[in-house]
Design an enzyme around this catalytic site. Structure first.
Site, PDB file in Angstrom:
ATOM      1  N   LYS A 120     -10.004 -15.887   6.626  1.00  0.00           N
ATOM      2  CA  LYS A 120      -8.606 -16.635   7.689  1.00  0.00           C
ATOM      3  C   LYS A 120      -8.542 -17.952   8.575  1.00  0.00           C
ATOM      4  O   LYS A 120      -7.442 -18.496   8.623  1.00  0.00           O
ATOM      5  CB  LYS A 120      -8.466 -14.908   8.579  1.00  0.00           C
ATOM      6  CG  LYS A 120      -8.306 -13.773   7.353  1.00  0.00           C
ATOM      7  CD  LYS A 120      -7.797 -12.678   9.062  1.00  0.00           C
ATOM      8  CE  LYS A 120      -7.950 -11.932   8.130  1.00  0.00           C
ATOM      9  NZ  LYS A 120      -7.314 -10.532   8.947  1.00  0.00           N
TER      10      LYS A 120
ATOM     11  N   ASP B 193      -1.004  -8.868  10.543  1.00  0.00           N
ATOM     12  CA  ASP B 193      -1.657  -8.518  10.877  1.00  0.00           C
ATOM     13  C   ASP B 193      -1.027  -7.585  11.803  1.00  0.00           C
ATOM     14  O   ASP B 193      -1.385  -6.534  11.994  1.00  0.00           O
ATOM     15  CB  ASP B 193      -3.175  -8.742  11.135  1.00  0.00           C
ATOM     16  CG  ASP B 193      -4.118  -8.766   9.984  1.00  0.00           C
ATOM     17  OD1 ASP B 193      -4.029  -8.654   9.204  1.00  0.00           O
ATOM     18  OD2 ASP B 193      -4.855  -9.860  10.266  1.00  0.00           O
TER      19      ASP B 193
ATOM     20  N   GLY C 120     -12.672  -5.678  22.228  1.00  0.00           N
ATOM     21  CA  GLY C 120     -12.701  -6.433  21.014  1.00  0.00           C
ATOM     22  C   GLY C 120     -12.717  -8.015  21.508  1.00  0.00           C
ATOM     23  O   GLY C 120     -11.257  -7.919  21.872  1.00  0.00           O
ATOM     24  N   ALA C 121     -12.977  -9.143  21.014  1.00  0.00           N
ATOM     25  CA  ALA C 121     -12.936 -10.079  21.214  1.00  0.00           C
ATOM     26  C   ALA C 121     -12.703 -11.731  19.750  1.00  0.00           C
ATOM     27  O   ALA C 121     -12.715 -12.321  19.996  1.00  0.00           O
ATOM     28  CB  ALA C 121     -12.682 -10.854  22.841  1.00  0.00           C
TER      29      ALA C 121
ATOM     30  N   ASN D  65     -14.710  -6.718  26.182  1.00  0.00           N
ATOM     31  CA  ASN D  65     -15.819  -6.984  25.319  1.00  0.00           C
ATOM     32  C   ASN D  65     -16.977  -6.698  25.275  1.00  0.00           C
ATOM     33  O   ASN D  65     -17.204  -7.061  26.309  1.00  0.00           O
ATOM     34  CB  ASN D  65     -14.901  -8.242  24.872  1.00  0.00           C
ATOM     35  CG  ASN D  65     -15.840  -8.835  23.288  1.00  0.00           C
ATOM     36  OD1 ASN D  65     -15.918  -8.189  22.514  1.00  0.00           O
ATOM     37  ND2 ASN D  65     -16.108  -9.832  23.056  1.00  0.00           N
ATOM     38  N   ARG D  66     -17.653  -6.961  24.314  1.00  0.00           N
ATOM     39  CA  ARG D  66     -19.814  -6.744  24.011  1.00  0.00           C
ATOM     40  C   ARG D  66     -19.992  -8.046  25.697  1.00  0.00           C
ATOM     41  O   ARG D  66     -20.206  -7.878  26.494  1.00  0.00           O
ATOM     42  CB  ARG D  66     -20.095  -6.699  23.625  1.00  0.00           C
ATOM     43  CG  ARG D  66     -21.487  -6.433  23.492  1.00  0.00           C
ATOM     44  CD  ARG D  66     -22.652  -6.390  22.049  1.00  0.00           C
ATOM     45  NE  ARG D  66     -21.806  -7.065  21.364  1.00  0.00           N
ATOM     46  CZ  ARG D  66     -22.024  -7.098  19.682  1.00  0.00           C
ATOM     47  NH1 ARG D  66     -22.861  -6.895  19.453  1.00  0.00           N
ATOM     48  NH2 ARG D  66     -21.897  -8.517  18.793  1.00  0.00           N
TER      49      ARG D  66
ATOM     50  N   GLY E 138      -7.102   2.791  10.762  1.00  0.00           N
ATOM     51  CA  GLY E 138      -6.033   1.048  10.477  1.00  0.00           C
ATOM     52  C   GLY E 138      -6.034   1.773   9.355  1.00  0.00           C
ATOM     53  O   GLY E 138      -5.071   0.112   8.426  1.00  0.00           O
TER      54      GLY E 138
HETATM   55  P1  ATR Z   1     -13.583  -9.585  13.610  1.00  0.00           P
HETATM   56  O1  ATR Z   1     -12.484 -10.956  13.030  1.00  0.00           O
HETATM   57  O2  ATR Z   1     -13.637  -8.515  12.545  1.00  0.00           O
HETATM   58  O3  ATR Z   1     -12.917  -9.309  14.357  1.00  0.00           O
HETATM   59  P2  ATR Z   1     -15.696 -11.391  15.023  1.00  0.00           P
HETATM   60  O4  ATR Z   1     -14.549 -12.565  15.434  1.00  0.00           O
HETATM   61  O5  ATR Z   1     -16.805 -11.565  14.215  1.00  0.00           O
HETATM   62  O6  ATR Z   1     -14.782 -10.163  13.783  1.00  0.00           O
HETATM   63  O7  ATR Z   1     -15.846 -10.266  16.449  1.00  0.00           O
HETATM   64  C1  ATR Z   1     -15.736  -9.157  15.935  1.00  0.00           C
HETATM   65  C2  ATR Z   1     -15.632  -8.576  17.481  1.00  0.00           C
HETATM   66  O8  ATR Z   1     -16.872  -7.159  16.859  1.00  0.00           O
HETATM   67  C3  ATR Z   1     -16.376  -8.533  18.571  1.00  0.00           C
HETATM   68  O9  ATR Z   1     -15.541  -8.294  20.137  1.00  0.00           O
HETATM   69  C4  ATR Z   1     -17.654  -7.962  19.174  1.00  0.00           C
HETATM   70  O10 ATR Z   1     -18.163  -8.338  19.921  1.00  0.00           O
HETATM   71  P3  ATR Z   1     -18.935  -9.516  20.403  1.00  0.00           P
HETATM   72  O11 ATR Z   1     -17.441 -11.175  21.450  1.00  0.00           O
HETATM   73  O12 ATR Z   1     -19.896  -9.452  21.968  1.00  0.00           O
HETATM   74  O13 ATR Z   1     -20.142 -10.282  20.000  1.00  0.00           O
HETATM   75  C5  ATR Z   1     -17.285  -7.149  18.166  1.00  0.00           C
HETATM   76  N1  ATR Z   1     -18.766  -6.102  17.894  1.00  0.00           N
HETATM   77  C6  ATR Z   1     -19.031  -6.543  17.028  1.00  0.00           C
HETATM   78  N2  ATR Z   1     -20.291  -5.294  16.669  1.00  0.00           N
HETATM   79  C7  ATR Z   1     -19.906  -4.509  18.106  1.00  0.00           C
HETATM   80  C8  ATR Z   1     -20.864  -3.320  18.068  1.00  0.00           C
HETATM   81  N3  ATR Z   1     -22.267  -3.505  17.636  1.00  0.00           N
HETATM   82  N4  ATR Z   1     -20.876  -3.066  19.602  1.00  0.00           N
HETATM   83  C9  ATR Z   1     -19.802  -3.783  20.536  1.00  0.00           C
HETATM   84  N5  ATR Z   1     -18.909  -4.554  20.203  1.00  0.00           N
HETATM   85  C10 ATR Z   1     -18.976  -5.136  19.285  1.00  0.00           C
END
Ligand code: ATR
Length: 270
Positions: free
Chosen positions: A66, A103, A127-128, A151-152, A237
């Site tokens: 994307k 989206d 999430g971020a 976010n984590r 979703g």
């Molecule tokens: P996407 O395009 O799906 O958004 P991405 O840009 O890789 O993919 O983002 C993944 C998101 O899921 C991030 O917010 C990630 O948290 P981090 O920024 O801390 O990495 C979150 N994420 C992925 N696995 C996770 C988990 N097991 N627990 C909590 N958050 C998670």
């Protein structure tokens, strides 16, 4: 020649987009071809150019392309510029590539279809990453009382919120900074894919709250199961997937498909 469209991804074999767009085309009586193409990880732009040379008119773009799709566009919709990502490509009559992202509007339409009002609500988005960045502007446009991004990695949520501060009341931080109750909680992390649950406080949902997971599957995600146990109404979703597809179809063909029967058939096939 039949107008050609496709979805680019890697991997892409399990994409539901060909089935969704075939259903839209049949419903509206448009003759078009829509296939799934696995683009090489190191040459997305080349894959788009080849598709155009072979008569391609437009495409959907999914993980992980994307952002690359965003970079190759000659012109962009305002919402795509804001998202920094493109999930819809369209070849203009002038041969230029136009990029849009559907989206966010897909998510908002699906929430509305479920009777969820966003105006004035306390909204929490988990999430971020790219998925969340893509939906923040359309969510803020609905006028929530507040939008918290958790976010984590807290710094990513803080930076993301800062990018959208001009659009509304938005703040970001870690999961441990989540306090208070929310009317709508949207899980935009990829945690559900791994069967993980973001660490959230038990007292998260206000009365009548909706929990939305951007992921979907035959069975509810771990987040939706957790939310249901705490009194929230769960929504997955799959509807967002169908609504974003409908908006892409509209961008290409100028006609709006009727989404509920397509969603129903898709649900039955999970
Ligand atoms: P996407 O395009 O799906 O958004 P991405 O840009 O890789 O993919 O983002 C993944 C998101 O899921 C991030 O917010 C990630 O948290 P981090 O920024 O801390 O990495 C979150 N994420 C992925 N696995 C996770 C988990 N097991 N627990 C909590 N958050 C998670």
């Amino acid at each position: 020649m039949t107008d050609r469209y496709c979805v680019f991804g890697h991997p892409v074999t399990h994409s539901k987009s060909p089935a969704i767009h075939a259903a839209f085309a049949a419903q509206i009586g448009e003759a078009l071809e829509y296939t799934a193409i696995e683009a090489p990880l190191d040459d997305f732009a080349g894959a788009w150019r080849r598709f155009v040379a072979e008569g391609g008119r437009g495409a959907n773009v999914t993980v992980p392309f994307k952002e690359e799709a965003f970079r190759l566009c000659d012109t962009l919709s305002q919402r795509a510029r804001r998202a920094g990502a493109v999930n819809t490509l369209l070849l203009g009559k002038n041969g230029l590539t136009y990029g849009d992202t559907t989206d966010g509007v897909g998510l908002v339409r699906d929430l509305k279809r479920h009777g969820v009002t966003l105006a004035g609500v306390r909204l929490l988005v988990l999430g971020a990453g790219g998925a969340v960045r893509g939906v923040l502007a359309p969510l803020l446009a609905e006028g929530p009382a507040s939008l918290r991004v958790a976010n984590r990695t807290a710094a990513k949520a803080e930076a993301l919120a800062a990018d959208f501060r001009d659009l509304g009341e938005i703040a970001g931080g870690g999961f441990n900074a989540v306090a208070g109750r929310f009317d709508v909680v949207i899980n935009g992390t990829s945690a559900s894919l791994a069967g993980d649950l973001p660490p959230l406080p038990d007292e998260l949902f206000a009365a009548g709250a909706t929990a939305y997971d951007m992921m979907y599957g035959a069975a509810p995600t771990v987040f939706l199961r957790w939310a249901t146990e705490r009194g929230a109404r769960p929504v997955d979703g799959l509807g967002m997937l169908v609504e974003q597809a409908a908006e892409s179809f509209f961008q290409w063909r100028g006609k709006r498909p009727d989404t509920p029967p397509v969603l129903e058939a898709l649900r039955a096939s999970l």
